[in-house]
Design a protein around this motif. Sequence first.
Motif, PDB file in Angstrom:
ATOM      1  N   LEU A 178       0.830  -1.210   0.000  1.00  0.00           N
ATOM      2  CA  LEU A 178       0.000   0.000   0.000  1.00  0.00           C
ATOM      3  C   LEU A 178       0.862   1.256   0.000  1.00  0.00           C
ATOM      4  CD1 LEU A 178      -2.807   1.301   0.192  1.00  0.00           C
ATOM      5  CD2 LEU A 178      -2.600   1.164   2.683  1.00  0.00           C
ATOM      6  N   SER A 179       1.954   1.237   0.788  1.00  0.00           N
ATOM      7  CA  SER A 179       2.742   2.475   0.850  1.00  0.00           C
ATOM      8  C   SER A 179       3.441   2.754  -0.468  1.00  0.00           C
ATOM      9  CB  SER A 179       3.714   2.483   2.023  1.00  0.00           C
ATOM     10  OG  SER A 179       4.461   1.353   2.072  1.00  0.00           O
ATOM     11  N   GLU A 229       8.519  -4.530  -7.197  1.00  0.00           N
ATOM     12  CA  GLU A 229       7.887  -5.379  -6.174  1.00  0.00           C
ATOM     13  C   GLU A 229       8.550  -6.763  -6.195  1.00  0.00           C
ATOM     14  OE1 GLU A 229       5.878  -5.576  -3.560  1.00  0.00           O
ATOM     15  OE2 GLU A 229       6.060  -7.754  -3.645  1.00  0.00           O
ATOM     16  N   GLY A 230       8.942  -7.220  -5.020  1.00  0.00           N
ATOM     17  CA  GLY A 230       9.697  -8.462  -4.932  1.00  0.00           C
ATOM     18  C   GLY A 230       8.897  -9.724  -5.241  1.00  0.00           C
ATOM     19  N   GLY A 290       1.177  -6.105  -1.140  1.00  0.00           N
ATOM     20  CA  GLY A 290       1.824  -6.434   0.133  1.00  0.00           C
ATOM     21  C   GLY A 290       0.912  -7.270   1.003  1.00  0.00           C
ATOM     22  N   VAL A 291       0.752  -6.855   2.252  1.00  0.00           N
ATOM     23  CA  VAL A 291      -0.047  -7.665   3.187  1.00  0.00           C
ATOM     24  C   VAL A 291      -1.549  -7.496   2.946  1.00  0.00           C
ATOM     25  CG1 VAL A 291       1.734  -7.651   4.982  1.00  0.00           C
ATOM     26  CG2 VAL A 291      -0.055  -5.909   5.028  1.00  0.00           C
ATOM     27  N   ALA A 333      -5.242  -6.450   6.200  1.00  0.00           N
ATOM     28  CA  ALA A 333      -6.143  -5.458   6.807  1.00  0.00           C
ATOM     29  C   ALA A 333      -7.594  -5.788   6.494  1.00  0.00           C
ATOM     30  CB  ALA A 333      -5.791  -4.070   6.294  1.00  0.00           C
ATOM     31  N   GLU A 334      -8.481  -5.487   7.463  1.00  0.00           N
ATOM     32  CA  GLU A 334      -9.904  -5.733   7.224  1.00  0.00           C
ATOM     33  C   GLU A 334     -10.757  -4.489   7.443  1.00  0.00           C
ATOM     34  OE1 GLU A 334     -11.281  -8.642  10.047  1.00  0.00           O
ATOM     35  OE2 GLU A 334     -10.653  -7.398  11.723  1.00  0.00           O
ATOM     36  N   SER A 335     -10.230  -3.495   8.158  1.00  0.00           N
ATOM     37  CA  SER A 335     -11.051  -2.308   8.384  1.00  0.00           C
ATOM     38  C   SER A 335     -10.193  -1.059   8.383  1.00  0.00           C
ATOM     39  CB  SER A 335     -11.770  -2.417   9.730  1.00  0.00           C
ATOM     40  OG  SER A 335     -10.858  -2.233  10.788  1.00  0.00           O
ATOM     41  N   TRP A 395      -8.217  -3.104  15.388  1.00  0.00           N
ATOM     42  CA  TRP A 395      -6.938  -2.929  14.725  1.00  0.00           C
ATOM     43  C   TRP A 395      -6.037  -1.897  15.386  1.00  0.00           C
ATOM     44  CZ3 TRP A 395      -3.200  -5.050  12.675  1.00  0.00           C
ATOM     45  CH2 TRP A 395      -2.180  -4.271  12.162  1.00  0.00           C
ATOM     46  N   VAL A 410      14.488  -5.918  -5.106  1.00  0.00           N
ATOM     47  CA  VAL A 410      15.641  -5.022  -5.267  1.00  0.00           C
ATOM     48  C   VAL A 410      16.748  -5.438  -4.307  1.00  0.00           C
ATOM     49  CG1 VAL A 410      16.432  -2.638  -4.962  1.00  0.00           C
ATOM     50  CG2 VAL A 410      14.232  -3.100  -6.078  1.00  0.00           C
ATOM     51  N   GLY A 457      -0.845   0.256   9.866  1.00  0.00           N
ATOM     52  CA  GLY A 457      -2.181   0.848   9.770  1.00  0.00           C
ATOM     53  C   GLY A 457      -2.234   1.515   8.416  1.00  0.00           C
ATOM     54  N   MET A 458      -3.341   1.298   7.722  1.00  0.00           N
ATOM     55  CA  MET A 458      -3.422   1.782   6.347  1.00  0.00           C
ATOM     56  C   MET A 458      -3.234   3.295   6.259  1.00  0.00           C
ATOM     57  SD  MET A 458      -6.490  -0.654   5.012  1.00  0.00           S
ATOM     58  CE  MET A 458      -6.454   0.002   3.354  1.00  0.00           C
TER      59      MET A 458
HETATM   60  C1  LIG Z   1      -2.536  -9.445   9.362  1.00  0.00           C
HETATM   61  C2  LIG Z   1      -2.609  -7.946   9.292  1.00  0.00           C
HETATM   62  C3  LIG Z   1      -3.810  -7.301   9.568  1.00  0.00           C
HETATM   63  C4  LIG Z   1      -3.900  -5.917   9.458  1.00  0.00           C
HETATM   64  N1  LIG Z   1      -5.087  -5.293   9.697  1.00  0.00           N
HETATM   65  C5  LIG Z   1      -5.207  -3.959   9.515  1.00  0.00           C
HETATM   66  C6  LIG Z   1      -6.457  -3.311   9.638  1.00  0.00           C
HETATM   67  O1  LIG Z   1      -7.493  -3.942   9.874  1.00  0.00           O
HETATM   68  N2  LIG Z   1      -6.516  -1.957   9.443  1.00  0.00           N
HETATM   69  C7  LIG Z   1      -5.401  -1.225   9.130  1.00  0.00           C
HETATM   70  O2  LIG Z   1      -5.491   0.001   8.959  1.00  0.00           O
HETATM   71  N3  LIG Z   1      -4.187  -1.828   8.990  1.00  0.00           N
HETATM   72  C8  LIG Z   1      -4.074  -3.165   9.164  1.00  0.00           C
HETATM   73  N4  LIG Z   1      -2.866  -3.776   8.997  1.00  0.00           N
HETATM   74  C9  LIG Z   1      -1.686  -2.941   8.698  1.00  0.00           C
HETATM   75  C10 LIG Z   1      -1.617  -2.500   7.258  1.00  0.00           C
HETATM   76  O3  LIG Z   1      -2.242  -3.433   6.413  1.00  0.00           O
HETATM   77  C11 LIG Z   1      -0.146  -2.378   6.891  1.00  0.00           C
HETATM   78  O4  LIG Z   1       0.479  -1.516   7.820  1.00  0.00           O
HETATM   79  C12 LIG Z   1       0.073  -1.805   5.504  1.00  0.00           C
HETATM   80  O5  LIG Z   1      -0.727  -2.456   4.542  1.00  0.00           O
HETATM   81  C13 LIG Z   1       1.554  -1.961   5.188  1.00  0.00           C
HETATM   82  O6  LIG Z   1       1.796  -1.557   3.861  1.00  0.00           O
HETATM   83  P1  LIG Z   1       3.300  -1.395   3.365  1.00  0.00           P
HETATM   84  O7  LIG Z   1       3.247  -1.086   1.922  1.00  0.00           O
HETATM   85  O8  LIG Z   1       4.022  -0.434   4.240  1.00  0.00           O
HETATM   86  O9  LIG Z   1       3.995  -2.795   3.645  1.00  0.00           O
HETATM   87  P2  LIG Z   1       3.741  -4.217   2.947  1.00  0.00           P
HETATM   88  O10 LIG Z   1       2.310  -4.449   2.727  1.00  0.00           O
HETATM   89  O11 LIG Z   1       4.524  -5.188   3.751  1.00  0.00           O
HETATM   90  O12 LIG Z   1       4.404  -4.052   1.510  1.00  0.00           O
HETATM   91  C14 LIG Z   1       5.791  -4.075   1.308  1.00  0.00           C
HETATM   92  C15 LIG Z   1       6.055  -4.710  -0.035  1.00  0.00           C
HETATM   93  O13 LIG Z   1       7.458  -4.693  -0.275  1.00  0.00           O
HETATM   94  C16 LIG Z   1       7.806  -5.907  -0.940  1.00  0.00           C
HETATM   95  N5  LIG Z   1       9.234  -6.138  -0.771  1.00  0.00           N
HETATM   96  C17 LIG Z   1       9.903  -6.586   0.329  1.00  0.00           C
HETATM   97  N6  LIG Z   1      11.234  -6.604   0.086  1.00  0.00           N
HETATM   98  C18 LIG Z   1      11.410  -6.133  -1.197  1.00  0.00           C
HETATM   99  C19 LIG Z   1      12.547  -5.870  -2.002  1.00  0.00           C
HETATM  100  N7  LIG Z   1      13.816  -6.083  -1.587  1.00  0.00           N
HETATM  101  N8  LIG Z   1      12.350  -5.385  -3.269  1.00  0.00           N
HETATM  102  C20 LIG Z   1      11.097  -5.135  -3.719  1.00  0.00           C
HETATM  103  N9  LIG Z   1       9.985  -5.369  -2.986  1.00  0.00           N
HETATM  104  C21 LIG Z   1      10.137  -5.843  -1.735  1.00  0.00           C
HETATM  105  C22 LIG Z   1       6.914  -6.947  -0.281  1.00  0.00           C
HETATM  106  O14 LIG Z   1       6.784  -8.083  -1.115  1.00  0.00           O
HETATM  107  C23 LIG Z   1       5.603  -6.167  -0.128  1.00  0.00           C
HETATM  108  O15 LIG Z   1       4.756  -6.325  -1.247  1.00  0.00           O
HETATM  109  C24 LIG Z   1      -2.741  -5.164   9.095  1.00  0.00           C
HETATM  110  C25 LIG Z   1      -1.532  -5.802   8.848  1.00  0.00           C
HETATM  111  C26 LIG Z   1      -1.467  -7.180   8.941  1.00  0.00           C
HETATM  112  C27 LIG Z   1      -0.157  -7.862   8.639  1.00  0.00           C
END
Ligand SMILES: Cc1cc2nc3c(=O)[nH]c(=O)nc-3n(C[C@H](O)[C@H](O)[C@H](O)COP(=O)(O)OP(=O)(O)OC[C@H]3O[C@@H](n4cnc5c(N)ncnc54)[C@H](O)[C@@H]3O)c2cc1C
Length: 399
Positions: free
Chosen positions: A13-14, A35-36, A42-43, A58-60, A113, A180, A373-374
Amino acid sequence: MTAPSVAIIGGGLSGLASALFVRDDRRFGEVAIFEGTSAVGGVIRSHVEDGFLFEEGAESMSRVRPAAVALCNRLGVPLMPARISPSATQVVIDGKLVALPSGLEIMAASSYWPLVASPLLKWADRWDEAQGEAAADPVPSDVTARLSQLFAAPVGGMGAVVDALQEELTDVSIRTDAPVSLLRPEDGKWLVGAAGIVPSHYDAVIVALPVPAAAVLSAQVDPGLAAELGEVRSHSVVSVNVAWRREDVPEHLHECPGFLVPEREGKLISYCAFSSSAWRGRSDSAHITLRVLARGDGSLLALPDEELFGAIWAELQDLLGITAEPRLRHLVRHPWALPDFDIQHAPRLGRIEDRLVRLRGLALGGSLWRGPGMSNVIESATRAVRKITGDLEPWPDPV
Ligand SMILES: Cc1cc2nc3c(=O)[nH]c(=O)nc-3n(C[C@H](O)[C@H](O)[C@H](O)COP(=O)(O)OP(=O)(O)OC[C@H]3O[C@@H](n4cnc5c(N)ncnc54)[C@H](O)[C@@H]3O)c2cc1C
């Protein structure tokens, strides 16, 4: 002069939100996401099976921090409010489910959450503190109405947010299966290299990775930065969705929002929400579904599926008294997905910022700044884009 190019490392998402915000700033040229894995998001993933929609991550989303809701509105992703169950949210104390005391009913199923993701998860050790926070938050008489306004989810599941972002980013090059492993400054630019891809130079880079992965990658850039990031502890999460036939679930659980398990209980499960109670359309009326999160480290994740599910299942049976085998279950591992901020985090962020000032054109996104957190990671994306934009501004001529 060609418009500055940007590489975004990480397609969660980020990373996707960063790409959107870079695109909004029309001064940038080429934008590439690396994206790896084989898919972005991502999650955040929704899994549809046999008519059930299971959220793997994430669900909400909360309206208190509105960045996620605002993003959905912008992308045209329809949202629905949480259905707030009349029965009380519960907490596990000494191995037993106990209703939350009056005033804490604000922690309904869909609002878990923020607690799961925050140090407050350890709140049973700080009960007075938690109650103080709840008391500080004026709860209007119509708690139910307020709660349903506070929490929302995409009608089509969280995966719809990822799909909509991808549709919006048609002019961004999204490279999947591209982990990467190379990032270093070279000739006034950033050299980025991923497996199977010829390294290229970019004017700016946003590292949108989970903190442990960001620590590894930044070692080539600044070992001091890598050391600071390496100090941030993270834990892994196992997400298990379960569906039962309604008649197999004791009646008092049919409208149950769920429960929280404080860390001191020593259980794998940290959180459980009955998705069929909280969200429309996640299952049909003949079934009850719930989602459990279990926290752990590498050894938990290394367990084979059957053993892992068996351990979580035993805790669920013990707490809920459901003996019937589920009709469906879906288990997903999220290694090192959630950071655990300690008391040193604020000064650490200050030192990280100082280091980043010297690394022009490089920004960090993700959960490092405000936690997971989203909305938090979307806000971090805004911050990362602001950093690279500022870095690429020409210096004013000396007067
Ligand atoms: C089980 C769970 C439930 C959650 N529930 C909620 C909720 O209900 N509400 C809420 O607001 N938030 C929730 N969250 C938190 C929220 O979903 C996350 O904080 C947010 O989605 C994280 O996004 P991100 O892009 O920072 O990280 P990630 O989603 O981890 O994305 C990082 C990406 O980087 C990629 N990557 C890793 N290493 C490399 C590399 N070397 N080169 C290229 N790509 C790479 C990974 O494959 C991944 O796709 C939850 C999280 C989890 C795990």
